[in-house]
Design a protein around this motif. Structure first.
Motif, PDB file in Angstrom:
ATOM      1  N   HIS A  19      37.133  -8.549   2.924  1.00 48.63           N
ATOM      2  CA  HIS A  19      36.156  -8.116   3.921  1.00 48.63           C
ATOM      3  C   HIS A  19      34.991  -7.530   3.127  1.00 48.63           C
ATOM      4  N   PHE A  20      34.085  -8.410   2.731  1.00 45.77           N
ATOM      5  CA  PHE A  20      32.971  -7.952   1.916  1.00 45.77           C
ATOM      6  C   PHE A  20      32.073  -7.015   2.708  1.00 45.77           C
ATOM      7  N   PRO A  21      31.395  -6.113   2.010  1.00 45.82           N
ATOM      8  CA  PRO A  21      30.476  -5.208   2.710  1.00 45.82           C
ATOM      9  C   PRO A  21      29.401  -6.007   3.460  1.00 45.82           C
ATOM     10  N   GLU A  22      28.967  -5.442   4.578  1.00 48.24           N
ATOM     11  CA  GLU A  22      27.885  -6.034   5.367  1.00 48.24           C
ATOM     12  C   GLU A  22      26.582  -5.339   4.993  1.00 48.24           C
ATOM     13  N   VAL A 100      36.923  -7.617 -11.797  1.00 47.07           N
ATOM     14  CA  VAL A 100      35.603  -7.728 -11.167  1.00 47.07           C
ATOM     15  C   VAL A 100      35.203  -9.203 -11.118  1.00 47.07           C
ATOM     16  N   TYR A 101      34.725  -9.640  -9.944  1.00 45.37           N
ATOM     17  CA  TYR A 101      34.248 -11.014  -9.833  1.00 45.37           C
ATOM     18  C   TYR A 101      33.058 -11.237 -10.776  1.00 45.37           C
ATOM     19  N   PRO A 102      33.043 -12.357 -11.506  1.00 43.42           N
ATOM     20  CA  PRO A 102      31.829 -12.721 -12.241  1.00 43.42           C
ATOM     21  C   PRO A 102      30.708 -12.984 -11.233  1.00 43.42           C
ATOM     22  N   PHE A 107      28.619 -14.648  -5.921  1.00 45.05           N
ATOM     23  CA  PHE A 107      27.540 -15.317  -5.179  1.00 45.05           C
ATOM     24  C   PHE A 107      28.123 -16.430  -4.297  1.00 45.05           C
ATOM     25  N   TYR A 108      28.977 -17.241  -4.867  1.00 44.99           N
ATOM     26  CA  TYR A 108      29.569 -18.342  -4.125  1.00 44.99           C
ATOM     27  C   TYR A 108      30.386 -17.830  -2.940  1.00 44.99           C
ATOM     28  N   LYS A 109      31.191 -16.790  -3.151  1.00 44.60           N
ATOM     29  CA  LYS A 109      32.017 -16.221  -2.077  1.00 44.60           C
ATOM     30  C   LYS A 109      31.147 -15.626  -0.968  1.00 44.60           C
ATOM     31  N   LEU A 110      30.063 -14.958  -1.351  1.00 38.77           N
ATOM     32  CA  LEU A 110      29.169 -14.391  -0.340  1.00 38.77           C
ATOM     33  C   LEU A 110      28.478 -15.494   0.463  1.00 38.77           C
ATOM     34  N   MET A 111      28.110 -16.573  -0.199  1.00 38.33           N
ATOM     35  CA  MET A 111      27.513 -17.709   0.521  1.00 38.33           C
ATOM     36  C   MET A 111      28.524 -18.283   1.516  1.00 38.33           C
ATOM     37  N   GLN A 112      29.765 -18.447   1.076  1.00 36.24           N
ATOM     38  CA  GLN A 112      30.807 -18.965   1.965  1.00 36.24           C
ATOM     39  C   GLN A 112      31.031 -18.046   3.154  1.00 36.24           C
ATOM     40  N   GLY A 115      28.916 -18.756   5.862  1.00 33.85           N
ATOM     41  CA  GLY A 115      28.974 -20.140   6.323  1.00 33.85           C
ATOM     42  C   GLY A 115      28.022 -21.066   5.620  1.00 33.85           C
ATOM     43  N   GLU A 116      27.628 -20.716   4.422  1.00 30.57           N
ATOM     44  CA  GLU A 116      26.674 -21.534   3.681  1.00 30.57           C
ATOM     45  C   GLU A 116      27.297 -21.992   2.374  1.00 30.57           C
ATOM     46  N   GLU A 117      26.840 -23.121   1.923  1.00 28.59           N
ATOM     47  CA  GLU A 117      27.200 -23.620   0.602  1.00 28.59           C
ATOM     48  C   GLU A 117      25.888 -23.787  -0.156  1.00 28.59           C
ATOM     49  N   PRO A 118      25.873 -23.416  -1.426  1.00 29.82           N
ATOM     50  CA  PRO A 118      24.646 -23.659  -2.192  1.00 29.82           C
ATOM     51  C   PRO A 118      24.306 -25.145  -2.120  1.00 29.82           C
ATOM     52  N   ASP A 119      23.072 -25.477  -1.770  1.00 29.64           N
ATOM     53  CA  ASP A 119      22.710 -26.882  -1.557  1.00 29.64           C
ATOM     54  C   ASP A 119      21.664 -27.379  -2.540  1.00 29.64           C
TER      55      ASP A 119
END
Length: 181
Positions: A19-22, A100-102, A107-112, A115-119
């Motif tokens: 549950h990442f911070p908002e 600690v996440y690299p 970044f990738y997890k926060l994008m997910q 609901g986004e994927e780096p495009d």
């Protein structure tokens, strides 16, 4: 914004997931962004938990304790000894609870999460296996209740394992002594 606040995020260590911070920003730009946390309080003596879904970064652990254990708050069903009162509760976090996440993985997890994927056509899902934390680096750290949750989470050695976790124990109990040993 996480780096500015010195927050270190890592993989979850309990079955409650991530549950990442908002981060809430103001559209007019006049006010700084605010961060809200999903927080798990664990009572290890009884294996019970409480969740605060929206814990503002500038609120103190003490003010939350006042709400949870102060006058007028409901008694804990499992606390037959009445040990968990406002005057007797203490809060702890486990230092170095996870790796600690690299930055690229975070970044990738926060994008997910949004609901986004780096495009950009080049970004691939980063491969990363979390190293097992060294147990010698893991200690229970007592929380200063006058500090905000943002200040507590920014301390050296405090890695947020999926979401903030605080352990609640009652002072002057046999269980507390065993738990902190």
């Amino acid at each position: 914004t996480f780096a500015d606040r010195k927050l270190k995020l890592g993989p979850h260590v309990m079955g409650t997931g991530e549950h990442f911070p908002e981060i809430v920003t103001h559209s007019d730009g006049k006010y700084p962004a605010n961060v809200f946390f999903w927080v798990l309080f664990v009572y290890p003596e009884s294996m019970q938990t409480d969740v605060i879904e929206i814990f503002h970064e500038h609120a103190t652990i003490g003010s939350q304790a006042d709400t949870m254990f102060g006058p007028g708050s409901p008694a804990l069903e499992w606390d037959s000894a009445k040990s968990y009162t406002r005057e007797k509760v203490e809060f702890y976090y486990q230092s170095n609870a996870s790796a600690v996440y690299p930055p690229d993985v975070l970044f990738y997890k926060l994008m997910q999460k949004h609901g986004e994927e780096p495009d950009d056509g080049e970004t691939q899902r980063p491969e990363w296996t979390a190293p097992k934390p060294d147990q010698r680096d893991q200690k229970m750290i007592k929380v200063d209740e006058t500090k905000t949750i943002g200040e507590v989470l920014a301390k050296d050695g405090n890695v947020i394992p999926g979401h903030p976790i605080f352990y609640v124990v009652a002072r002057d109990t046999e269980f507390r002594e065993k738990f902190l040993a």
